[in-house]
Design a protein around this motif. Structure first.
Motif, PDB file in Angstrom:
ATOM      1  N   THR A   9       0.856  -1.182   0.000  1.00  0.00           N
ATOM      2  CA  THR A   9       0.000   0.000   0.000  1.00  0.00           C
ATOM      3  C   THR A   9       0.893   1.234   0.000  1.00  0.00           C
ATOM      4  OG1 THR A   9      -1.958   1.022   1.026  1.00  0.00           O
ATOM      5  CG2 THR A   9      -0.263   0.182   2.524  1.00  0.00           C
ATOM      6  N   ILE A  83      -4.601   2.087  -2.239  1.00  0.00           N
ATOM      7  CA  ILE A  83      -4.091   0.932  -2.967  1.00  0.00           C
ATOM      8  C   ILE A  83      -3.843  -0.177  -1.951  1.00  0.00           C
ATOM      9  CG2 ILE A  83      -2.130   0.041  -4.293  1.00  0.00           C
ATOM     10  CD1 ILE A  83      -3.970   2.011  -5.813  1.00  0.00           C
ATOM     11  N   LEU A  85      -2.827  -4.113  -2.343  1.00  0.00           N
ATOM     12  CA  LEU A  85      -2.507  -5.236  -3.214  1.00  0.00           C
ATOM     13  C   LEU A  85      -1.987  -6.393  -2.387  1.00  0.00           C
ATOM     14  CD1 LEU A  85      -0.626  -3.302  -6.038  1.00  0.00           C
ATOM     15  CD2 LEU A  85      -2.974  -4.140  -6.086  1.00  0.00           C
ATOM     16  N   HIS A  86      -2.599  -7.551  -2.535  1.00  0.00           N
ATOM     17  CA  HIS A  86      -2.151  -8.763  -1.848  1.00  0.00           C
ATOM     18  C   HIS A  86      -1.121  -9.452  -2.727  1.00  0.00           C
ATOM     19  CE1 HIS A  86      -6.270  -8.858   0.353  1.00  0.00           C
ATOM     20  NE2 HIS A  86      -5.475  -7.919   0.791  1.00  0.00           N
TER      21      HIS A  86
END
Length: 106
Positions: A9, A83, A85-86
Protein backbone atom coordinates in the motif's frame (compact mmCIF):
# COMPACT_ATOMS: atom_id res chain seq x y z
CA UNK A 1 0.89 -24.20 7.92
CA UNK A 2 -0.86 -21.06 6.71
CA UNK A 3 1.15 -19.12 4.16
CA UNK A 4 2.59 -15.65 4.73
CA UNK A 5 1.13 -12.79 2.71
CA UNK A 6 2.65 -9.44 1.78
CA UNK A 7 0.33 -6.45 1.39
CA UNK A 8 1.49 -3.44 -0.62
CA UNK A 9 0.00 0.00 0.00
CA UNK A 10 1.02 3.65 -0.17
CA UNK A 11 0.56 6.61 2.17
CA UNK A 12 0.99 10.37 1.84
CA UNK A 13 3.82 10.48 4.39
CA UNK A 14 5.94 8.34 6.70
CA UNK A 15 4.31 9.46 9.93
CA UNK A 16 0.85 8.42 8.73
CA UNK A 17 2.21 5.08 7.52
CA UNK A 18 4.02 4.43 10.80
CA UNK A 19 1.03 5.41 12.94
CA UNK A 20 -1.39 3.18 11.02
CA UNK A 21 1.24 0.45 10.81
CA UNK A 22 1.67 0.48 14.56
CA UNK A 23 -2.09 0.13 15.07
CA UNK A 24 -2.15 -2.86 12.73
CA UNK A 25 0.81 -4.54 14.44
CA UNK A 26 -0.63 -3.88 17.92
CA UNK A 27 -3.93 -5.35 16.68
CA UNK A 28 -2.04 -8.44 15.45
CA UNK A 29 -3.25 -7.96 11.88
CA UNK A 30 0.37 -7.64 10.73
CA UNK A 31 3.64 -8.89 12.19
CA UNK A 32 5.63 -6.03 10.65
CA UNK A 33 5.14 -2.95 8.49
CA UNK A 34 8.07 -1.71 6.42
CA UNK A 35 7.82 1.97 5.50
CA UNK A 36 9.89 3.11 2.53
CA UNK A 37 9.89 6.91 2.16
CA UNK A 38 10.87 8.96 -0.85
CA UNK A 39 8.68 7.43 -3.56
CA UNK A 40 7.54 9.70 -6.35
CA UNK A 41 4.42 8.66 -8.22
CA UNK A 42 2.81 9.40 -11.56
CA UNK A 43 -0.74 8.10 -11.68
CA UNK A 44 -4.10 8.45 -13.39
CA UNK A 45 -6.85 9.75 -11.12
CA UNK A 46 -10.35 10.78 -12.17
CA UNK A 47 -9.36 11.48 -15.76
CA UNK A 48 -6.16 13.41 -15.04
CA UNK A 49 -2.51 12.45 -14.78
CA UNK A 50 -1.13 13.45 -11.39
CA UNK A 51 2.27 13.50 -9.74
CA UNK A 52 2.91 13.19 -6.04
CA UNK A 53 5.28 12.13 -3.32
CA UNK A 54 4.30 9.14 -1.24
CA UNK A 55 5.74 6.38 0.89
CA UNK A 56 5.39 2.66 0.27
CA UNK A 57 4.34 0.34 3.07
CA UNK A 58 4.78 -3.42 2.86
CA UNK A 59 2.85 -5.33 5.50
CA UNK A 60 3.80 -8.85 6.53
CA UNK A 61 0.79 -10.93 7.52
CA UNK A 62 -0.82 -14.30 6.78
CA UNK A 63 -3.34 -15.28 4.13
CA UNK A 64 -6.16 -15.81 6.64
CA UNK A 65 -6.02 -12.14 7.63
CA UNK A 66 -6.19 -10.71 4.09
CA UNK A 67 -9.80 -9.49 4.30
CA UNK A 68 -9.57 -8.24 7.90
CA UNK A 69 -6.34 -6.38 7.20
CA UNK A 70 -7.76 -4.81 4.02
CA UNK A 71 -10.85 -3.65 5.92
CA UNK A 72 -8.71 -2.16 8.72
CA UNK A 73 -6.53 -0.36 6.17
CA UNK A 74 -9.57 1.10 4.36
CA UNK A 75 -11.04 2.25 7.69
CA UNK A 76 -7.86 4.08 8.77
CA UNK A 77 -6.42 5.20 5.43
CA UNK A 78 -6.50 8.89 4.51
CA UNK A 79 -6.89 8.24 0.76
CA UNK A 80 -10.33 8.08 -0.82
CA UNK A 81 -9.28 4.91 -2.63
CA UNK A 82 -6.22 3.36 -1.00
CA UNK A 83 -4.09 0.93 -2.97
CA UNK A 84 -4.27 -2.48 -1.30
CA UNK A 85 -2.51 -5.24 -3.21
CA UNK A 86 -2.15 -8.76 -1.85
CA UNK A 87 1.16 -10.28 -2.92
CA UNK A 88 1.08 -14.02 -2.39
CA UNK A 89 4.38 -15.63 -1.46
CA UNK A 90 5.56 -18.74 -3.23
CA UNK A 91 7.80 -19.69 -0.35
CA UNK A 92 9.26 -18.38 2.86
CA UNK A 93 12.07 -19.23 5.20
CA UNK A 94 10.46 -21.49 7.85
CA UNK A 95 11.61 -19.27 10.73
CA UNK A 96 10.21 -16.17 9.02
CA UNK A 97 6.89 -17.89 8.32
CA UNK A 98 6.66 -19.12 11.93
CA UNK A 99 7.38 -15.62 13.26
CA UNK A 100 4.68 -14.03 11.07
CA UNK A 101 2.16 -16.66 12.12
CA UNK A 102 3.04 -16.34 15.80
CA UNK A 103 2.80 -12.54 15.80
CA UNK A 104 -0.55 -12.53 14.02
CA UNK A 105 -2.19 -15.15 16.21
CA UNK A 106 -1.94 -17.93 13.62
Amino acid sequence: MERPLLVYTTFPDAETALAIGEELVRGRLAACVNVLPGMRSVYAWKGAVERGEEVVAILKTREGLADSLAAALRQRHPYETPIILHLATSGADPDTASWILAETGG
